[in-house]
Design an enzyme around this catalytic site. Sequence first.
Site, PDB file in Angstrom:
ATOM      1  CB  CYS A   1      -4.362   1.412   8.016  1.00 37.86           C
ATOM      2  SG  CYS A   1      -4.695   2.159   6.413  1.00 37.86           S
TER       3      CYS A   1
ATOM      4  CG  ASP B   1     -12.147  -6.738  10.931  1.00 34.97           C
ATOM      5  OD1 ASP B   1     -13.356  -6.928  11.167  1.00 34.97           O
ATOM      6  OD2 ASP B   1     -11.688  -6.539   9.788  1.00 34.97           O
TER       7      ASP B   1
ATOM      8  CB  CYS C   1      -0.873   0.034   1.249  1.00 34.64           C
ATOM      9  SG  CYS C   1      -1.856  -1.453   1.458  1.00 34.64           S
TER      10      CYS C   1
ATOM     11  CG  ASP D   1     -15.877  -9.085   7.789  1.00 29.74           C
ATOM     12  OD1 ASP D   1     -16.397 -10.213   7.664  1.00 29.74           O
ATOM     13  OD2 ASP D   1     -15.326  -8.472   6.859  1.00 29.74           O
TER      14      ASP D   1
ATOM     15  NE  ARG E   1      -7.818  -8.834   3.228  1.00 29.02           N
ATOM     16  CZ  ARG E   1      -8.593  -7.923   2.663  1.00 29.02           C
ATOM     17  NH1 ARG E   1      -8.063  -6.872   2.053  1.00 29.02           N
ATOM     18  NH2 ARG E   1      -9.895  -8.064   2.695  1.00 29.02           N
TER      19      ARG E   1
ATOM     20  CE  LYS F   1     -17.450  -6.433   3.776  1.00 29.42           C
ATOM     21  NZ  LYS F   1     -16.980  -7.587   2.987  1.00 29.42           N
TER      22      LYS F   1
END
Length: 397
Positions: free
Chosen positions: A142, A306, A138, A343, A147, A350
Amino acid sequence: MKNSGTHKDSAFDCAGLGHWKNQGITEESWNDYKWQLKNRITNLKELEKHINLTADERSGVILSGEKLALSITPYFLNLISPDDPYCPIRRQVIPNIEEITASPEEMTDPCGEDSHMPVPGLVHRYPDRVLFLVTDRCASYCRYCTRSRVVSGAGDQEFETNYEAAFEYLESNHSIRDVLLSGGDPLLFSDSKLESILKRLRSIKHIEFIRIGTRIPIFLPQRITPELCSMLKKYHPLWISVHSNHPRELTTEVASALNMLADAGIPLGNQSVLLKGVNDNVLTMKTLVHKLLQCRVRPYYLYQCDLISGSAHLRTSASKGIEIIEGLRGHTTGYAVPQFVIDAPGGGGKVPINPDYVVERDDSKLVIRNYEGKLFIYPEPEIPVISPLEPSAMMRE
Ligand SMILES: *Cc1c(COP(=O)(O)O)cnc(C)c1O
Ligand code: SF4
């Protein structure tokens, strides 16, 4: 006007070069996404030149190399208040020592993706659509990334995707009509690499719908070029979901990138993650969704964070998410209200989480509550009872 729901963050401000100008950086370099990528802040020494770190952040940066890498584009770094440890932008991308504390309920793969992969990189959880993880990189990382077990390449688990096996799986599964490209960030690929994926997907007749999940328009708006847009528009219907969490992320640079995508006919949605100290209040979320609508972006999902390992300091209660939705629904444009979802931990997909607007319900009626808390009765239609012992039941009246 007092308390009108406006906010200092409601204006589209230009992030600009800021103090980079004094370091001899030209506008031309600044606006070149390749320059932005090459000059990302990836270590403590660089970061400390720009931001006054707390002790917890400094330790977090040192340890981030073993979990999820530190990486921030110069553009995005300029949105951080250098002296404010509570800056909502800062909490999203600057590592904190709290990341190494894993709570017992946390997991490395909180949504159970790895166990739903028929081929490496392809998550097939729902009957008619798949999530295709095309890269592990990316523009910036974040700290709450779901992931983070594979993204950035810093953790123990290796990212694995097998394009050819994935395309063959898609070709042979006629029930798949929707492919969501994600990662990592697909827009980090060159135009030609991305085009080769889109072209291949478009050659599969039963794939009706393609979408890309990306945070590039927010982290690196310079990447949204006229060339990229004219390539993307050849593969319609193509939708894009961006990811923004705080109104300050919507700068004039981001607004113009989003406008270019919208002008290319790409319907835009936004996904936000509910984060403690970032966007866990109605006013911040309301300001964000209003700015999104101005950029022709429809707020799509608000995610409960999550249970990713080391995220306790960024998570808040699901009740807070429900409170935010209640604070939006009815109080503002319906298009501005995202669906709040969890999720399901372990891999249930979801699940929509809604405020209780149905107060009471039986066979004859619903008692419903509006956004002001007023109660209303909606009578259910009377359904004739057909009994085999009473063949004339339908004939009565
Ligand atoms: C989120 C997700 C999708 C897409 O879900 P929508 O509700 O259609 O946006 C598809 N597959 C997986 C595995 C997902 O996590
Ligand atoms: S942009 Fe998306 S994939 Fe990348 S670190 Fe952030 S949440 Fe994870």
